[in-house]
Scaffold this motif. Structure first.
Motif, PDB file in Angstrom:
ATOM      1  N   HIS A 242      34.009  35.880  41.749  1.00 13.68           N
ATOM      2  CA  HIS A 242      34.949  36.835  42.339  1.00 13.68           C
ATOM      3  C   HIS A 242      36.213  36.920  41.498  1.00 13.68           C
ATOM      4  O   HIS A 242      36.710  38.006  41.204  1.00 13.68           O
ATOM      5  CB  HIS A 242      35.284  36.427  43.772  1.00 13.68           C
ATOM      6  N   LEU A 243      36.714  35.743  41.079  1.00  9.40           N
ATOM      7  CA  LEU A 243      37.933  35.722  40.281  1.00  9.40           C
ATOM      8  C   LEU A 243      37.734  36.459  38.957  1.00  9.40           C
ATOM      9  O   LEU A 243      38.640  37.163  38.496  1.00  9.40           O
ATOM     10  CB  LEU A 243      38.348  34.267  40.038  1.00  9.40           C
ATOM     11  N   SER A 244      36.541  36.344  38.359  1.00 13.06           N
ATOM     12  CA  SER A 244      36.290  37.064  37.103  1.00 13.06           C
ATOM     13  C   SER A 244      36.321  38.568  37.330  1.00 13.06           C
ATOM     14  O   SER A 244      36.894  39.314  36.530  1.00 13.06           O
ATOM     15  CB  SER A 244      34.924  36.694  36.519  1.00 13.06           C
ATOM     16  N   VAL A 245      35.686  39.013  38.425  1.00 11.76           N
ATOM     17  CA  VAL A 245      35.670  40.454  38.697  1.00 11.76           C
ATOM     18  C   VAL A 245      37.078  40.956  38.970  1.00 11.76           C
ATOM     19  O   VAL A 245      37.491  42.010  38.463  1.00 11.76           O
ATOM     20  CB  VAL A 245      34.729  40.757  39.884  1.00 11.76           C
ATOM     21  N   VAL A 246      37.840  40.180  39.739  1.00 13.02           N
ATOM     22  CA  VAL A 246      39.225  40.564  40.035  1.00 13.02           C
ATOM     23  C   VAL A 246      40.029  40.655  38.748  1.00 13.02           C
ATOM     24  O   VAL A 246      40.778  41.614  38.531  1.00 13.02           O
ATOM     25  CB  VAL A 246      39.862  39.554  41.013  1.00 13.02           C
ATOM     26  N   SER A 247      39.855  39.660  37.855  1.00 12.61           N
ATOM     27  CA  SER A 247      40.626  39.674  36.604  1.00 12.61           C
ATOM     28  C   SER A 247      40.260  40.882  35.770  1.00 12.61           C
ATOM     29  O   SER A 247      41.131  41.531  35.174  1.00 12.61           O
ATOM     30  CB  SER A 247      40.369  38.420  35.776  1.00 12.61           C
TER      31      SER A 247
END
Ligand SMILES: *[C@@H]1O[C@H](CO)[C@@H](O)[C@H](O)[C@H]1NC(C)=O
Length: 314
Positions: A242-247
């Protein structure tokens, strides 16, 4: 009703490429679009078919994949079609429709990322109450609210755009009907449009960002309170994707706003637009499935079930 639209169609000038590169670029974009469609469809189908994945996190992910799929389908087919044509025209109504759906799915993605961040926050900070807090009703309400807000917001932008009149210039130096490119062509007063863009744009980018940021700061502080290798690993494995997609999502948006274009740097604008309309929706499924055991397990289960059914059927 009183507006006099002189322009009945626009010309989408597409990417600033040389004619001899056109075939290569066409093939590249076609490949990226097919990858996006297949990757996201695979995620939606896997999550639908495998009951292990019927958890809030994967239902949100499936919604995100649906949104990505639609988002790139709003621009890519027209763009690919136009690359093969002598006159890359798009009728006025089609242009506004494209703008509407472009905004709809872009904003939907932003809201879904917030819902997913909240889901991770509850999963890590209240693991014992997770199933009672993230009830199917809450999930459905979060998805419903996202759809409601994004429908309303993109409709507002589109209606404001429909008020404007376009006189002589109908050349859009872009590969889809981008809102800011259209505004530059309008020959009536665009002050209200710009104001609404600033206010709603802030709402759609900054509020979700702050919500996601606060979810993650609580996740981090709850992990730091009782630091353990196991807790950290668990947090990374459930939040990493999720954090990768958000970034990726906010990284592109930030780059877009931190490098404001001079009047003539449409090439740079277009490259950034390619980044968020084509590359981001294509990468999301890979980010989620490559390092994810649940998704790989589901793929294995679904495939073996199909193989068994096929061999029994024959
Ligand atoms: C989207 O999320 C809702 C609520 O969790 C779920 O019921 C629905 O099946 C999801 N839709 C898709 C296309 O995955």
């Amino acid at each position: 009703m009183g507006n006099q639209t002189v322009v009945s169609e626009f010309l989408l000038l597409g990417l600033p490429i040389r004619p001899e590169q056109a075939d290569l670029v066409y093939a590249l974009f076609l490949a990226m679009y097919v990858t996006t469609v297949l990757g996201n469809l695979l995620i939606i189908i896997l999550i639908r078919l495998d009951s292990h994945l019927h958890t809030p996190m994967y239902l949100f992910l499936s919604n995100l994949s649906f949104s990505d799929l639609c988002f790139s389908s709003v621009t890519m087919p027209t763009f690919l079609h136009n690359m093969r044509r002598q006159v890359p025209s798009i009728p006025y109504a089609a242009c506004l429709t494209q703008m509407y759906f472009f905004l709809l799915f872009a904003d939907l993605e932003s809201f879904l990322l917030v819902a997913m961040a909240y889901d991770r926050y509850v999963a890590i900070c209240f693991p014992l109450h997770y199933t009672s807090i993230m009830s199917p009703r809450l999930c459905l309400s979060l998805v419903g609210l996202s759809w409601f807000l994004t429908t309303f917001i993109s409709l507002w932008h589109t209606l404001l755009m429909a008020r404007l009149s376009f006189c002589a210039d109908n050349l859009i130096p872009h590969f889809f009907c981008d809102m800011s490119a259209l505004l530059k062509l309008a020959c009536s007063d665009i002050q209200i449009n710009e104001m609404v863009i600033v206010i709603l744009g802030g709402l759609i980018i900054i509020v979700p960002f702050l919500l996601i940021f606060s979810s993650y700061s609580r996740i981090v502080s709850s992990i730091l309170k009782v630091p353990s290798a196991r807790g950290i690993r668990k947090a990374f494995s459930t939040c990493g994707s999720h954090l990768s997609v958000v970034s990726l999502f906010y990284g592109t948006i930030t780059a877009l706003y931190l490098c404001p274009s001079a009047d003539n740097s449409t090439a740079q604008d277009t490259v950034m637009a390619v980044m968020y309309t084509v590359v981001t929706p294509m990468l999301n499924p890979f980010i989620y499935s490559l390092r994810n055991r649940d998704m790989q397990g589901a793929l294995g289960r679904v495939l073996s079930k199909w193989v068994i059914q096929l061999s029994l059927g024959q």
